[in-house]
Design a protein around this motif. Sequence first.
Motif, PDB file in Angstrom:
ATOM      1  N   LEU A 270     -15.822  10.635  53.320  1.00 55.34           N
ATOM      2  CA  LEU A 270     -16.123   9.230  53.581  1.00 55.34           C
ATOM      3  C   LEU A 270     -15.023   8.327  53.043  1.00 55.34           C
ATOM      4  O   LEU A 270     -14.606   7.364  53.694  1.00 55.34           O
ATOM      5  N   PHE A 271     -14.551   8.645  51.848  1.00 52.90           N
ATOM      6  CA  PHE A 271     -13.438   7.894  51.261  1.00 52.90           C
ATOM      7  C   PHE A 271     -12.235   7.941  52.198  1.00 52.90           C
ATOM      8  O   PHE A 271     -11.595   6.927  52.458  1.00 52.90           O
ATOM      9  N   GLY A 272     -11.942   9.107  52.720  1.00 51.97           N
ATOM     10  CA  GLY A 272     -10.819   9.267  53.636  1.00 51.97           C
ATOM     11  C   GLY A 272     -10.983   8.465  54.913  1.00 51.97           C
ATOM     12  O   GLY A 272     -10.027   7.865  55.403  1.00 51.97           O
ATOM     13  N   VAL A 273     -12.191   8.451  55.464  1.00 53.05           N
ATOM     14  CA  VAL A 273     -12.450   7.665  56.675  1.00 53.05           C
ATOM     15  C   VAL A 273     -12.151   6.196  56.415  1.00 53.05           C
ATOM     16  O   VAL A 273     -11.480   5.526  57.213  1.00 53.05           O
ATOM     17  N   ILE A 274     -12.628   5.692  55.289  1.00 54.42           N
ATOM     18  CA  ILE A 274     -12.406   4.285  54.949  1.00 54.42           C
ATOM     19  C   ILE A 274     -10.923   4.023  54.717  1.00 54.42           C
ATOM     20  O   ILE A 274     -10.350   3.081  55.270  1.00 54.42           O
ATOM     21  N   GLU A 275     -10.290   4.842  53.909  1.00 53.91           N
ATOM     22  CA  GLU A 275      -8.864   4.666  53.605  1.00 53.91           C
ATOM     23  C   GLU A 275      -8.005   4.726  54.866  1.00 53.91           C
ATOM     24  O   GLU A 275      -7.069   3.935  55.021  1.00 53.91           O
ATOM     25  N   ASP A 276      -8.310   5.647  55.746  1.00 54.11           N
ATOM     26  CA  ASP A 276      -7.538   5.789  56.981  1.00 54.11           C
ATOM     27  C   ASP A 276      -7.729   4.601  57.911  1.00 54.11           C
ATOM     28  O   ASP A 276      -6.851   4.275  58.711  1.00 54.11           O
ATOM     29  N   SER A 277      -8.884   3.960  57.819  1.00 62.35           N
ATOM     30  CA  SER A 277      -9.193   2.840  58.707  1.00 62.35           C
ATOM     31  C   SER A 277      -8.601   1.522  58.219  1.00 62.35           C
ATOM     32  O   SER A 277      -8.229   0.675  59.030  1.00 62.35           O
ATOM     33  N   ILE A 278      -8.514   1.350  56.921  1.00 62.62           N
ATOM     34  CA  ILE A 278      -8.023   0.089  56.363  1.00 62.62           C
ATOM     35  C   ILE A 278      -6.538  -0.036  56.642  1.00 62.62           C
ATOM     36  O   ILE A 278      -5.754   0.862  56.362  1.00 62.62           O
ATOM     37  N   GLY A 279      -6.180  -1.174  57.200  1.00 63.71           N
ATOM     38  CA  GLY A 279      -4.782  -1.432  57.514  1.00 63.71           C
ATOM     39  C   GLY A 279      -4.305  -0.706  58.761  1.00 63.71           C
ATOM     40  O   GLY A 279      -3.137  -0.765  59.099  1.00 63.71           O
ATOM     41  N   GLY A 280      -5.209  -0.049  59.428  1.00 67.13           N
ATOM     42  CA  GLY A 280      -4.852   0.693  60.634  1.00 67.13           C
ATOM     43  C   GLY A 280      -4.954  -0.169  61.872  1.00 67.13           C
ATOM     44  O   GLY A 280      -4.880  -1.395  61.810  1.00 67.13           O
ATOM     45  N   GLN A 281      -5.165   0.473  62.969  1.00 63.39           N
ATOM     46  CA  GLN A 281      -5.257  -0.236  64.238  1.00 63.39           C
ATOM     47  C   GLN A 281      -6.498  -1.121  64.262  1.00 63.39           C
ATOM     48  O   GLN A 281      -7.523  -0.807  63.661  1.00 63.39           O
ATOM     49  N   GLU A 282      -6.396  -2.221  64.998  1.00 68.17           N
ATOM     50  CA  GLU A 282      -7.508  -3.160  65.068  1.00 68.17           C
ATOM     51  C   GLU A 282      -8.749  -2.555  65.706  1.00 68.17           C
ATOM     52  O   GLU A 282      -9.858  -3.025  65.467  1.00 68.17           O
ATOM     53  N   GLN A 283      -8.584  -1.507  66.483  1.00 67.09           N
ATOM     54  CA  GLN A 283      -9.735  -0.881  67.127  1.00 67.09           C
ATOM     55  C   GLN A 283     -10.725  -0.303  66.115  1.00 67.09           C
ATOM     56  O   GLN A 283     -11.887  -0.084  66.441  1.00 67.09           O
ATOM     57  N   VAL A 284     -10.265   0.006  64.905  1.00 67.58           N
ATOM     58  CA  VAL A 284     -11.164   0.599  63.911  1.00 67.58           C
ATOM     59  C   VAL A 284     -11.944  -0.443  63.120  1.00 67.58           C
ATOM     60  O   VAL A 284     -12.891  -0.101  62.419  1.00 67.58           O
ATOM     61  N   LEU A 285     -11.579  -1.715  63.250  1.00 65.41           N
ATOM     62  CA  LEU A 285     -12.259  -2.754  62.478  1.00 65.41           C
ATOM     63  C   LEU A 285     -13.761  -2.837  62.759  1.00 65.41           C
ATOM     64  O   LEU A 285     -14.538  -2.995  61.810  1.00 65.41           O
ATOM     65  N   PRO A 286     -14.205  -2.714  63.995  1.00 60.00           N
ATOM     66  CA  PRO A 286     -15.661  -2.718  64.200  1.00 60.00           C
ATOM     67  C   PRO A 286     -16.361  -1.568  63.467  1.00 60.00           C
ATOM     68  O   PRO A 286     -17.464  -1.745  62.956  1.00 60.00           O
ATOM     69  N   GLY A 287     -15.713  -0.430  63.389  1.00 58.30           N
ATOM     70  CA  GLY A 287     -16.294   0.697  62.653  1.00 58.30           C
ATOM     71  C   GLY A 287     -16.436   0.390  61.173  1.00 58.30           C
ATOM     72  O   GLY A 287     -17.451   0.715  60.553  1.00 58.30           O
ATOM     73  N   LEU A 288     -15.436  -0.263  60.612  1.00 61.71           N
ATOM     74  CA  LEU A 288     -15.532  -0.672  59.209  1.00 61.71           C
ATOM     75  C   LEU A 288     -16.656  -1.680  59.034  1.00 61.71           C
ATOM     76  O   LEU A 288     -17.344  -1.681  58.012  1.00 61.71           O
ATOM     77  N   GLY A 289     -16.830  -2.520  60.044  1.00 61.01           N
ATOM     78  CA  GLY A 289     -17.936  -3.480  59.997  1.00 61.01           C
ATOM     79  C   GLY A 289     -19.287  -2.791  59.955  1.00 61.01           C
ATOM     80  O   GLY A 289     -20.192  -3.206  59.221  1.00 61.01           O
ATOM     81  N   VAL A 290     -19.435  -1.735  60.714  1.00 60.51           N
ATOM     82  CA  VAL A 290     -20.684  -0.967  60.712  1.00 60.51           C
ATOM     83  C   VAL A 290     -20.902  -0.347  59.333  1.00 60.51           C
ATOM     84  O   VAL A 290     -22.006  -0.407  58.785  1.00 60.51           O
ATOM     85  N   LEU A 291     -19.846   0.213  58.758  1.00 61.64           N
ATOM     86  CA  LEU A 291     -19.974   0.812  57.428  1.00 61.64           C
ATOM     87  C   LEU A 291     -20.310  -0.242  56.384  1.00 61.64           C
ATOM     88  O   LEU A 291     -21.159  -0.015  55.505  1.00 61.64           O
ATOM     89  N   PHE A 292     -19.668  -1.413  56.485  1.00 65.39           N
ATOM     90  CA  PHE A 292     -19.973  -2.489  55.540  1.00 65.39           C
ATOM     91  C   PHE A 292     -21.414  -2.954  55.706  1.00 65.39           C
ATOM     92  O   PHE A 292     -22.098  -3.230  54.717  1.00 65.39           O
ATOM     93  N   GLU A 293     -21.876  -3.030  56.935  1.00 64.38           N
ATOM     94  CA  GLU A 293     -23.265  -3.426  57.189  1.00 64.38           C
ATOM     95  C   GLU A 293     -24.231  -2.489  56.466  1.00 64.38           C
ATOM     96  O   GLU A 293     -25.193  -2.937  55.830  1.00 64.38           O
ATOM     97  N   ILE A 294     -23.969  -1.191  56.532  1.00 65.26           N
ATOM     98  CA  ILE A 294     -24.828  -0.207  55.864  1.00 65.26           C
ATOM     99  C   ILE A 294     -24.773  -0.409  54.350  1.00 65.26           C
ATOM    100  O   ILE A 294     -25.815  -0.405  53.667  1.00 65.26           O
ATOM    101  N   ILE A 295     -23.567  -0.596  53.826  1.00 60.72           N
ATOM    102  CA  ILE A 295     -23.424  -0.827  52.382  1.00 60.72           C
ATOM    103  C   ILE A 295     -24.190  -2.075  51.971  1.00 60.72           C
ATOM    104  O   ILE A 295     -24.940  -2.076  50.986  1.00 60.72           O
TER     105      ILE A 295
END
Length: 67
Positions: free
Chosen positions: A21-46
């Motif tokens: 999970l840490f890796g998924v988050i780290e790989d997504s941060i600062g990456g392509q804009e397409q992954v931002l909605p996914g981070l939003g879903v994870l933040f919503e759960i948190i």
Amino acid sequence: MNLNLRQAVIQRVTDKDNEELFGVIEDSIGGQEQVLPGLGVLFEIIWQHSNPDTQAQLVSTLKQHLT
């Protein structure tokens, strides 16, 4: 954001251990804009599963880094 996106993100991370999970988050941060909605879903759960003190700390951290 539609329900299918939420479901896809949740399925992608279901059954991953903490390190993965840490890796998924780290790989997504600062990456392509397409992954931002996914981070939003994870933040919503948190957010939904955090107590008010943790939520306040998250907001405080965000505020500190926006100014």
